[in-house]
Design a protein around this motif. Structure first.
Motif, PDB file in Angstrom:
ATOM      1  N   SER A 220      -8.760   6.630  -2.918  1.00 52.79           N
ATOM      2  CA  SER A 220      -7.831   5.547  -3.256  1.00 52.79           C
ATOM      3  C   SER A 220      -7.780   5.400  -4.776  1.00 52.79           C
TER       4      SER A 220
ATOM      5  N   ILE B  89     -12.930   6.178  -5.250  1.00 55.09           N
ATOM      6  CA  ILE B  89     -11.882   5.314  -5.801  1.00 55.09           C
ATOM      7  C   ILE B  89     -11.660   5.663  -7.267  1.00 55.09           C
TER       8      ILE B  89
ATOM      9  N   PHE C 215     -10.118  -0.949   2.640  1.00 52.44           N
ATOM     10  CA  PHE C 215      -9.422   0.245   3.162  1.00 52.44           C
ATOM     11  C   PHE C 215     -10.425   1.307   3.590  1.00 52.44           C
TER      12      PHE C 215
ATOM     13  N   TRP D 223      -7.560   2.308  -7.711  1.00 51.44           N
ATOM     14  CA  TRP D 223      -7.594   0.871  -8.009  1.00 51.44           C
ATOM     15  C   TRP D 223      -7.008   0.672  -9.409  1.00 51.44           C
TER      16      TRP D 223
ATOM     17  N   VAL E  33      -8.800  -2.545  -1.691  1.00 45.32           N
ATOM     18  CA  VAL E  33      -9.152  -1.115  -1.737  1.00 45.32           C
ATOM     19  C   VAL E  33     -10.479  -0.878  -1.014  1.00 45.32           C
TER      20      VAL E  33
ATOM     21  N   LEU F  23       1.021   5.165   0.460  1.00 45.60           N
ATOM     22  CA  LEU F  23       0.185   6.234   1.003  1.00 45.60           C
ATOM     23  C   LEU F  23       0.722   7.610   0.600  1.00 45.60           C
TER      24      LEU F  23
ATOM     25  N   ILE G 156       0.876  -1.175   0.000  1.00 44.68           N
ATOM     26  CA  ILE G 156       0.000   0.000   0.000  1.00 44.68           C
ATOM     27  C   ILE G 156       0.913   1.225   0.000  1.00 44.68           C
TER      28      ILE G 156
ATOM     29  N   THR H 183      -2.832   2.351  -4.036  1.00 43.02           N
ATOM     30  CA  THR H 183      -2.398   3.638  -3.485  1.00 43.02           C
ATOM     31  C   THR H 183      -3.599   4.324  -2.848  1.00 43.02           C
ATOM     32  N   ALA H 184      -3.383   5.025  -1.736  1.00 46.14           N
ATOM     33  CA  ALA H 184      -4.450   5.821  -1.119  1.00 46.14           C
ATOM     34  C   ALA H 184      -3.880   7.163  -0.687  1.00 46.14           C
TER      35      ALA H 184
END
Ligand SMILES: [Zn+2]
Length: 360
Positions: A183, A209, A204, A185, A201, A170, A168, A238-239
């Motif tokens: 986030s 998204i 999370f 996807w 995702v 961030l 992940i 990724t978020a």
């Protein structure tokens, strides 16, 4: 009988077929220790250390890393932040995870890297590593013969990405970005992998998204950290949360709780994840870069829903003479908007997310 039992157990652990829905035991799980950089954790323990980025055409430096080697076997998850060293909420979130997660409660291994871009953090430099002026999320899988960012990316690929099962990455709004949390996807076309990353995702928990279906497919030209893991067959995402300087508790909590939710989904922690039921799927990002220097004035806030042609902001010269109205080229959601008046050619003024008409 005892001998037989032990032999049968060893066979099960090392080579036995995994039951449906359970983590597939690998050779990695048999490890009593787990090493990343200078950090070696015993099973059930936590260790601190660094990844050494060797000197080359410019200076070397150390990237801090914590390894939490769970009491029980399970997946290896890497959570990385601070590629942009002034996206503070994400850095503080990973710091908090180092103490929040207890190895005794953990199935699997958690690799935590709170601050990739130490030079950016120290010099308060947004977007890039001030040593070589490169973004530290664009030069993967890296190059041991390149400048500092290339070498750091290479070290992270070898020491973090290759040993992990999932990653992940961030981020958050940088010093000049007023960002609403979301986030990404990544859609690879491999249905099994995409279903796995989609579930991660959703677990999370961020409710917006962005669907990324245009990321590089070549593992040797992966550019982004998440993409480096994804192109190596590791479901990852990724978020982003946090914005323009201040560390807001709600932003940090979103990233911390999100990480814990994904870990529950991966069965690394007990408890059930609470996946987002009906996320807003964003199918496209329309970015408006500045075509001149000036003073930027925002007319809307982050998360505003704007119609096509709506006024997003305007640009003046230093003497307040109007230069340009910034209009939305498409209807959508303001994912982030420039948080500061400083504006030079090429700076992003706004990112608008265009919402997908159908759920994914
Ligand atoms: Zn970033």
């Amino acid at each position: 009988m005892k001998t037989f039992t032990i032999a049968a157990l060893v066979g099960l652990v090392l080579g036995g077929p995994a039951e449906a829905g359970r983590h597939v035991l690998t050779a990695q799980d048999a490890r009593q220790t787990f090493t990343v950089g200078t950090a070696t954790a015993q099973r059930g323990q936590k260790a601190y250390g660094v990844l050494k980025v060797p000197a080359g055409s410019d200076a070397g430096y150390d990237i801090p890393v914590a390894v939490l080697h769970g009491a029980r076997p399970g997946p290896v998850l890497a959570i990385v932040s601070g590629a942009h060293g002034t996206e503070y909420a994400s850095i503080v979130a990973v710091q908090q995870l180092i103490d929040l997660v207890k190895p005794a409660d953990l199935s699997g291994t958690l690799i935590l890297v709170p601050l990739v871009n130490v030079p950016s953090f120290e010099k308060l430099t947004p977007h890039v590593n001030p040593t070589d002026n490169k973004s530290m999320n664009r030069y993967y899988p890296g190059d041991p013969k390149g400048t500092q960012t290339d070498r750091a990316s290479y070290v992270i690929t070898k020491a973090i990405v290759e040993p992990c099962d999932h990653l992940i990455d961030l981020h958050g709004g940088d010093l000049d970005e007023n960002l609403r949390p979301y986030s990404y996807w990544t859609v690879t076309g491999n249905q099994k992998q995409d279903a796995a990353s989609r579930a991660m995702v959703l677990a999370f928990g961020l409710d917006h998204i962005i669907i990324s279906d245009d990321r590089p497919k070549d593992p040797n030209a992966s550019r982004y950290l998440e993409n480096t893991a994804t192109t190596r067959g590791k479901p990852s995402f990724t978020a982003e949360a946090g914005r323009s300087g201040p560390v807001v508790a709600a932003d940090v909590a979103a990233l911390v709780n999100g990480s814990l939710g994904t870990m529950r989904h991966l069965k690394m922690l007990t408890g059930t994840a609470s996946p987002v039921a009906k996320p807003v799927w964003v199918e496209k990002i329309v970015s408006i870069p500045a075509d001149r220097e000036g003073v930027f004035h925002a007319s809307v806030d982050r998360d505003a829903h704007v119609a096509k042609g709506a006024k997003i902001g305007f640009v003046t010269d230093y003497l307040n003479r109007p230069l340009q109205d910034v209009l939305a080229p498409e209807a959508g959601i303001v994912m982030f908007i420039r948080a500061v008046p400083s504006l030079k050619k090429g700076d992003t003024m706004v990112n608008i997310g265009v919402v997908s008409p159908q759920a994914r």
